[in-house]
Design a protein around this motif. Sequence first.
Motif, PDB file in Angstrom:
ATOM      1  N   CYS A 285       0.836  -1.208   0.000  1.00 19.47           N
ATOM      2  CA  CYS A 285       0.000   0.000   0.000  1.00 19.47           C
ATOM      3  C   CYS A 285       0.868   1.255   0.000  1.00 19.47           C
ATOM      4  N   ALA A 286       1.866   1.300   0.897  1.00 21.48           N
ATOM      5  CA  ALA A 286       2.716   2.486   1.001  1.00 21.48           C
ATOM      6  C   ALA A 286       3.455   2.736  -0.310  1.00 21.48           C
ATOM      7  N   LEU A 287       3.934   1.652  -0.911  1.00 25.05           N
ATOM      8  CA  LEU A 287       4.664   1.767  -2.165  1.00 25.05           C
ATOM      9  C   LEU A 287       3.761   2.291  -3.281  1.00 25.05           C
ATOM     10  N   MET A 288       2.559   1.721  -3.380  1.00 20.00           N
ATOM     11  CA  MET A 288       1.627   2.141  -4.432  1.00 20.00           C
ATOM     12  C   MET A 288       1.304   3.622  -4.276  1.00 20.00           C
ATOM     13  N   LEU A 289       1.144   4.056  -3.034  1.00 18.23           N
ATOM     14  CA  LEU A 289       0.782   5.445  -2.804  1.00 18.23           C
ATOM     15  C   LEU A 289       1.930   6.396  -3.122  1.00 18.23           C
ATOM     16  N   SER A 290       3.119   6.039  -2.622  1.00 23.26           N
ATOM     17  CA  SER A 290       4.205   7.004  -2.768  1.00 23.26           C
ATOM     18  C   SER A 290       4.885   6.953  -4.125  1.00 23.26           C
ATOM     19  N   ARG A 291       5.093   5.730  -4.652  1.00 29.23           N
ATOM     20  CA  ARG A 291       5.853   5.662  -5.881  1.00 29.23           C
ATOM     21  C   ARG A 291       4.983   5.708  -7.137  1.00 29.23           C
ATOM     22  N   TYR A 292       3.795   5.134  -7.048  1.00 28.21           N
ATOM     23  CA  TYR A 292       2.970   5.071  -8.259  1.00 28.21           C
ATOM     24  C   TYR A 292       1.738   5.949  -8.187  1.00 28.21           C
ATOM     25  N   GLY A 293       1.569   6.665  -7.097  1.00 25.99           N
ATOM     26  CA  GLY A 293       0.487   7.618  -6.994  1.00 25.99           C
ATOM     27  C   GLY A 293      -0.898   7.030  -7.124  1.00 25.99           C
ATOM     28  N   LEU A 294      -1.024   5.758  -6.732  1.00 26.59           N
ATOM     29  CA  LEU A 294      -2.338   5.125  -6.815  1.00 26.59           C
ATOM     30  C   LEU A 294      -3.257   5.726  -5.755  1.00 26.59           C
ATOM     31  N   PRO A 295      -4.549   5.837  -6.049  1.00 22.53           N
ATOM     32  CA  PRO A 295      -5.446   6.332  -4.997  1.00 22.53           C
ATOM     33  C   PRO A 295      -5.522   5.322  -3.841  1.00 22.53           C
ATOM     34  N   PHE A 296      -5.736   5.863  -2.652  1.00 21.89           N
ATOM     35  CA  PHE A 296      -5.763   5.049  -1.435  1.00 21.89           C
ATOM     36  C   PHE A 296      -6.779   3.916  -1.531  1.00 21.89           C
ATOM     37  N   LEU A 297      -7.957   4.237  -2.028  1.00 25.94           N
ATOM     38  CA  LEU A 297      -9.024   3.234  -2.042  1.00 25.94           C
ATOM     39  C   LEU A 297      -8.757   2.115  -3.042  1.00 25.94           C
ATOM     40  N   LEU A 298      -7.757   2.306  -3.904  1.00 28.08           N
ATOM     41  CA  LEU A 298      -7.351   1.218  -4.801  1.00 28.08           C
ATOM     42  C   LEU A 298      -6.176   0.463  -4.192  1.00 28.08           C
ATOM     43  N   ALA A 299      -5.316   1.211  -3.500  1.00 28.04           N
ATOM     44  CA  ALA A 299      -4.101   0.611  -2.945  1.00 28.04           C
ATOM     45  C   ALA A 299      -4.425  -0.418  -1.876  1.00 28.04           C
ATOM     46  N   VAL A 300      -5.452  -0.157  -1.070  1.00 26.73           N
ATOM     47  CA  VAL A 300      -5.769  -1.089   0.021  1.00 26.73           C
ATOM     48  C   VAL A 300      -6.225  -2.452  -0.505  1.00 26.73           C
TER      49      VAL A 300
END
Lengths: 285, 329, 389
Positions: free
Chosen positions: A46-61
Amino acid sequence: MTIIFDGLASGMLLFLISVGLSVTLGLMNFVNLAHGSFAMLGGYVCALMLSRYGLPFLLAVPLAALVAALAGVLLERLLYRRLYAASPLDQVLFSIGLNFMAISAAHYFFGAQQQPMVLPEFLRGQLHFSGLDVGIYRLFLITVGLTLALCLQWLLAKTRFGAQLRAAVDNPRAARGLGINVERIFTLAFALGSALAGMGGALGIEILGLDPGFPVKYIVYFLIVVAVGGSGNIKGSLIAALLLGLCDVAGKYYLPQIGAFVIYVVMVVMLIARPQGLFNRKLLS
Amino acid sequence: MSTQLKPAELDPLRRAADWQRWEYAFWLLPLAAYFIFPKSLSLLSQIAITALFALSLDLILGYAGIVSLGQAAFFGLGAYAAGLMAAHGMGDPTLGLLVAALIAGCGGFISSFLVLRGTDLTRLMVTLGVAMMLYEAANKLTELTGGVDGLQGIEVKPLLGYFNFDLYGKTAYWYSVVVLFALFFLARRIVHSPFGLSLQGIRQNVGRMPAIGAPVHGRLVAVYTLSAAYAGVAGALLTQTTQFVSLDVLAFSRSAELLLMLVLGGAGCLYGALIGTAVFMTAHHFLSNMNPQYWQFWLGALLVLIVLFARDGVIGLLVRLRGWLRKSA
Amino acid sequence: MRHLNKSIVVAALGLATAWAAQAADLKIGLVLPMTGPFAAYGKQIQNGIKLYLAQNGDTIAGRKVQIILKDDAPGTAGDVSKRLAQELVIQDNVDILAGFGLTPSAFAVAPIANEAKKPMVVMNAATSAVTTKSNYIVRTSMTLPQITAPVATWAAKNKIKTVFTVVADYGPGHDAEGQFKKTFSAAGGEIVGEVRVPVKNPDFAPYLQKVKDTKPDAVFLFVPAGEMGIAFMKGFQERGLAQAGIKLIATGDLTDEDVIDSIGEPALGVINSFHYAQAHKSAENQAFTAAYSKAYPNDRPNFMAVGGYDGMRLIAETLKKTGGNADADKFIEAAKGLKWISPRGPVSIDPVTRDIVQNVYIRRVEKVGNQLQNIEFDQVNDVRDPGKP
């Protein structure tokens, strides 16, 4: 009033990170102390998706849950499967060995420091009602937790999969005799437990933080919830987690001198009173 | 009809209580180690101390079937007891050991009532809860215990009035090994006595025991108290040989690692505790020296491999090996 | 033929003399937590040490430096640290013991330094009493009272009349609380509330609520560098304590460069006092941070890296003075009173206490470019540790 809300939210977070262990321990009787490592994996994804790929939170979880589930399937097929018949002590040794490996690997790939986590705008801040301040993220956690508890309960009680799982756990031989593919059911159940762990880990970063030491830092809390609630019991885990969260937060607010002891005292008292857990029937109440 | 067992039927039990040849050989190892590894005596002392600690867990886990994640509570009680005595002028080592055993034993006696009933998971969590509460208490009483920074001002008098605790750790080594052997000898006698056998009965089938007249609760309280005293002595030894007490002696990680070491060696046989400790700590030492940052990965891999290929620990492996050798002989 | 023989003899003699004159390696034994909950400490300190050697060559006073690193995880277990120090002294024959991420580690090893007569360079442990445990100890990090007192003085002088103190419930937390209360009250301030938070505390909600309900001018926070600080600051912002007019003052542990990025926006505006900031404006720091970022692009230079860096600098300067002699008594004599310009500012070793004397800066967290930095706006010069008995 706010304290009650905070306590419930704290309990809900405990539930979210522990319910997966209730599933694997309770349903499959496997002492999987590496549960925290699956949670950590979900957290890092989740942290990686958010910080490196800018994925929205509700998708990252959900993605975190999926990756954890896949890891669960892989490890179950390769390793866990061989140890179903092993003694619980051997299972403990094995899962702690896995923990060591996971912690070291996380340290290697991500470094020893805390992972940054920035929530999306709509989950930040507080809502104000008279006499009650409601943190939005905490409200989110409570909503997710309740929904999850209801879905799990429905899954296990009202679906075919749930019925097959309960059959496979109660009497594997008879279940096989009825044509139920017990091995596949177990793999799916393990995947479910790991997915829940991953989701809990991802949702918890904002409050618990995330670093390679996560599995050992919070293992005590997972175990407390599962022991008090009764392993394999979704409703029990929920009630136990909420109770513990409430007591912990209220204790720290009103009696800060003994704040650290409250959760352990409550746990010991409850376990002495009900050694089999809150609701001592498996799966449903 | 006589309910007495005929002498011949007791023979296997009697034979098991006799010392075997390999046991004599085993106890020559610490003696040899002194001469073979003169520069590693501090590591060897700590292995001996931890082995005693593991022995305490084996008594309750391997023999009575009580699963515990809280042995560090008694280890810590003993450590602080000896430490506080030494810090207040009563630094005689043997006196410290006795007081530590007494205090830890009392702690065990009081908390034994919490582990009398319940499932494995319940006992695990209750023992863990007790240990964590003790940890928090020691942390809160920083003025007394030194808290996280540790208890200082510990002055341990020379052992038996003559042997100083030196930099090389020679005195510490012999002290630890002799205490370990003495307590091991005692434990060995106990587990082969009727009391010890009744513990195994309780572990195997607790429902049956009252039917043959064995008081389950009484036995459990007794063995739990004894095990706590053993753990307390181990804690006191650590304090006296290092002249320091860290809050870490009460930490969850001590109890958890102890369980690992015992399972690794093989529970239920006393020697498993000793072997598991030696294997685990030696592996940790070498891996840590080779790779100070990522040794944990390799140690974890080692544990996983051992479980996959050696059920019931090293002892289990040795037993199967012996069986295999006998068959092919 | 005679010529050849003679030249061979001369050459042989020359080689022999050169070989004899080549001094023995300088062995430095490092005791640091490289794994476990304090792994970040060990890594940063080791980075600082390696950077110094990379920049200045690995020869000090004609002796080649050999670093022997031992992991004393968890870092709080004195028996482990002591055993490792014993091994370093007995098996590896080190000349100097160094490192020590946490106080219990330093306390436990001090008797070894005494018995084996080895200099002990403490690069991080921050309790005042550490340097009193052995006459062979020198410290290059800081002490908790040293960095706490200045923010208390600053607060009293800057319209903050009432403070609620929140500290982690362990030794260093008690020390910080004590020092803050002492200094703040002496300067005329009032402590309206105090609470000690369990170190294993996942949720600050009850404590933040209590602070909000009490409405002080400011809340003073001391927690170990890491997730506790992050949780508090996020909670501080989430609960709107800043909007309610409550300021947050702390020690620089809270806004350590290693964790500040994980806190993010909630850290802006926090006033804190500390001895090192990555944004400190000086030629030495410019060079240090540039070299550090190049060597370790995934880490930000922080106070622990500087502690390691300056520790090596101390060893190098001291050995230059003693001509390479690492004998404990000579080493400590030469180290006393040593002065140099560190990346943090001017520092010196107090000749009486052997502890570090340095500037302590009052900083505010601001955004510089796209990074959060501690920007210094005031300072107290040459602060001696007020915590010594």
